[in-house]
Enzyme design. Structure first.
Site, PDB file in Angstrom:
ATOM      1  N   LYS A  70      15.104  45.118  65.809  1.00 32.52           N
ATOM      2  CA  LYS A  70      14.600  44.062  64.918  1.00 32.52           C
ATOM      3  C   LYS A  70      15.625  43.937  63.788  1.00 32.52           C
ATOM      4  O   LYS A  70      15.308  44.000  62.592  1.00 32.52           O
ATOM      5  CB  LYS A  70      13.205  44.470  64.408  1.00 32.52           C
ATOM      6  N   ASP A  98      10.252  41.730  69.521  1.00 34.43           N
ATOM      7  CA  ASP A  98       9.095  40.864  69.795  1.00 34.43           C
ATOM      8  C   ASP A  98       9.368  39.971  71.000  1.00 34.43           C
ATOM      9  O   ASP A  98       8.534  39.839  71.906  1.00 34.43           O
ATOM     10  CB  ASP A  98       8.682  40.047  68.553  1.00 34.43           C
ATOM     11  N   ASP A 156       8.687  54.021  71.974  1.00 30.65           N
ATOM     12  CA  ASP A 156       7.356  54.541  72.252  1.00 30.65           C
ATOM     13  C   ASP A 156       6.446  53.421  72.757  1.00 30.65           C
ATOM     14  O   ASP A 156       5.783  53.546  73.794  1.00 30.65           O
ATOM     15  CB  ASP A 156       6.801  55.127  70.943  1.00 30.65           C
ATOM     16  N   TYR A 170       9.324  57.857  63.072  1.00 26.60           N
ATOM     17  CA  TYR A 170       8.810  59.092  63.670  1.00 26.60           C
ATOM     18  C   TYR A 170       9.349  60.352  62.989  1.00 26.60           C
ATOM     19  O   TYR A 170       8.981  61.451  63.359  1.00 26.60           O
ATOM     20  CB  TYR A 170       9.210  59.156  65.140  1.00 26.60           C
TER      21      TYR A 170
END
Ligand code: NAD
Length: 362
Positions: A191, A225, A249, A124
Site C-alpha cells: 500500500k 486492495d 497474513d 506484527y
C-alpha cells in the site's frame, strides 16, 4: 539418513492433526527421530510456561520442527506463541503455497500460487502503546510536535516498522525460491501509495532486488486492495506473491479460501538456522478432541518439511497419496464433502489412515 526433528503437537485440534501428520510422514518411509516438546496451553499446564525454553532449544538444535496450531490466550498479555517462536528463531520467511487439488469444492480450479510473507516486522512487531498510558501520551505529544498532525488523546498506537534490511532479505528469499521452484513471476503486494516510508520502502527494495533476477523472473507490483479484488476474480493471473507481514497474513487466508478452505492450506516459517512447518489454520478450539477436523493442511505442511530436508521422493509420494484420497472423496472429513453434514464423512485419524493405505500401495 536419519533425521532428528522437533515435534510440537500444539493445543486445541493441534494434537489430533499433528499426530495424523506424523503417522503419514512416517508411512512415507523417512527415518525420523522425533523430539516431542510442548508449547501453548499444553505446556502451560505441564510447566507453568506458555513457551518453555526447552521448546526453543530443541528447534535450535534440530533446526527443523513440525508444529501443531497453538491458541493465543486473550487478555493474558502474551501476544502469540506462534509469533514468539518466529521472532525468537528469526524465521523471517513465511511460505504458504495455495494449490488446487481435484475433488475439493472451490470456486476456482488449477490455482497454483505461493505466498511469501515477511515474518519479522510490520504491525506484527508487537510494538504497542496502550490507550491512556503515560508513555502513549508522551508519544502522542512527540508525534504532534514533529508532524503537526493531531492524534486523539484517547488513542492506542501500534507501530509499523519496515526496514530496508528485512525487505531485502525477504525479497532475495522470494526470488531465490521462484528460481528454485520454477516460478516465473513475483508480484509485490503493498500500500505504498499511502504508506510511503514503510510499504514504499518495501516496494522500492523489492524492485531493486528484482533487477538482479531480470530475464529470469518477471516482477510486478499491485496495491493490496486491488490485489484482494483480483484474487477473488482472476487468481490464475498470479504465480508468487511477496508481501509484508500483515497483508501476508490476510491474503494467505484469502488464498486458502480460494483452494477450498483452511483445512487444506499448509505453511512453513523459514530462517537461516531453523524452519518450522505448520498449517495456516489455528487451533479451532471448538473442535478439540472430536476427531473431526481435516488433517490435510498439517500433512501437506509435512510434505513441505520433507522437501526442506531433501526427501523429495517421500514428499512426492505423500503428496500424491493425499491427492488420491481427496480425489476419491470417500475417506475425507466433513469440510471436503459436498454437504458438510454428509454422514459418510470420516474423522481426522481415519482420513490419515486412508492416506497411509495409499502409501502402502504406492
Ligand atoms: P482457526 O483457524 O483455528 O479456525 C477457524 C475455523 O476454520 C474453524 O472454526 C473451522 O471451521 C475452520 N478450520 C480450521 N482448521 C480446520 C481444519 N483443520 N479442518 C477443518 N476446518 C478447519 O481460527 P480461529 O478460530 O480464529 O483461531 C483459533 C485460535 O488459533 C486462536 O487462538 C488463534 O490465535 C490461533 N491461531 C494459531 C495459529 C498457529 O498456531 N499458527 C494460526 C492461526 C490462529
Amino acid at each position: 539418513m536419519k533425521h532428528k526433528i522437533t515435534l510440537i503437537p500444539g493445543d486445541g485440534i493441534g494434537y489430533e492433526v499433528s499426530l495424523a501428520a506424523k503417522r503419514c510422514i512416517e508411512a512415507a518411509g523417512v527415518d525420523i527421530q522425533w523430539e516431542e516438546v510442548s508449547a501453548g496451553a499444553d505446556a502451560m499446564e505441564k510447566t507453568g510456561e506458555i513457551l518453555p525454553q526447552a521448546a526453543l532449544d530443541s528447534i535450535r538444535k534440530n533446526r527443523v520442527c513440525l508444529k501443531g496450531p497453538i491458541t493465543t490466550p486473550i487478555g493474558t498479555g502474551f501476544r502469540s506463541v506462534n509469533v514468539a517462536i518466529r521472532q525468537a528463531l528469526e524465521l523471517y520467511a513465511c511460505v504458504r503455497p495455495a494449490k488446487s487439488y481435484p475433488g475439493i469444492k472451490s470456486r476456482f480450479k488449477d490455482i497454483d500460487l505461493v505466498i511469501i510473507r515477511e515474518n519479522s516486522e510490520d504491525l506484527y512487531a508487537g510494538i504497542e502503546f496502550e490507550e491512556g498510558d503515560p508513555k502513549t501520551k508522551a508519544l502522542i505529544r512527540r508525534i504532534e510536535e514533529d508532524t503537526a498532525k493531531k492524534i486523539r488523546p484517547d488513542s492506542g498506537i501500534t507501530i509499523k516498522p519496515i526496514s530496508r534490511f528485512a525487505s531485502e532479505r525477504i525479497a532475495r528469499f522470494a526470488f531465490r525460491y521462484a528460481l528454485e521452484n520454477n516460478r516465473k513471476k513475483v508480484t509485490c503486494v503493498h500500500k505504498a501509495n499511502i504508506m510511503k516510508f514503510t510499504d514504499g520502502l518495501f516496494l522500492k527494495t523489492c524492485r531493486e532486488v528484482s533487477r538482479d533476477f531480470a530475464g529470469k523472473i518477471n516482477f510486478e507490483d499491485t496495491i493490496v486492495d486491488n490485489m484482494s479484488m483480483q484474487l477473488v476474480t482472476k487468481p490464475n493471473k498470479y504465480d508468487l506473491l511477496l508481501l509484508p507481514n500483515l497483508y501476508g497474513d490476510i491474503i494467505s487466508d484469502l488464498c486458502a479460501g480460494l483452494i477450498g478452505g483452511l483445512g487444506v492450506a499448509p505453511g512453513a516459517n523459514i530462517g537461516e538456522s531453523a524452519a518450522v512447518f505448520e498449517a495456516v489454520h489455528g487451533s479451532a478450539p471448538k473442535y478439540k478432541g472430536q476427531n473431526k477436523v481435516n488433517p490435510t493442511a498439517m500433512i501437506l505442511s509435512g510434505v513441505l518439511m520433507l522437501r526442506h530436508i531433501k526427501e523429495e521422493p517421500a514428499a512426492m509420494k505423500l503428496e500424491n497419496a493425499v491427492k488420491e484420497v481427496i480425489a476419491e472423496g470417500k475417506f475425507v472429513t466433513y469440510d471436503l464433502k459436498a454437504d458438510p453434514l454428509d454422514p459418510s464423512c470420516v474423522g481426522t485419524s481415519e482420513m490419515a489412515d486412508a492416506v497411509i493405505n495409499k502409501l502402502k500401495k504406492a
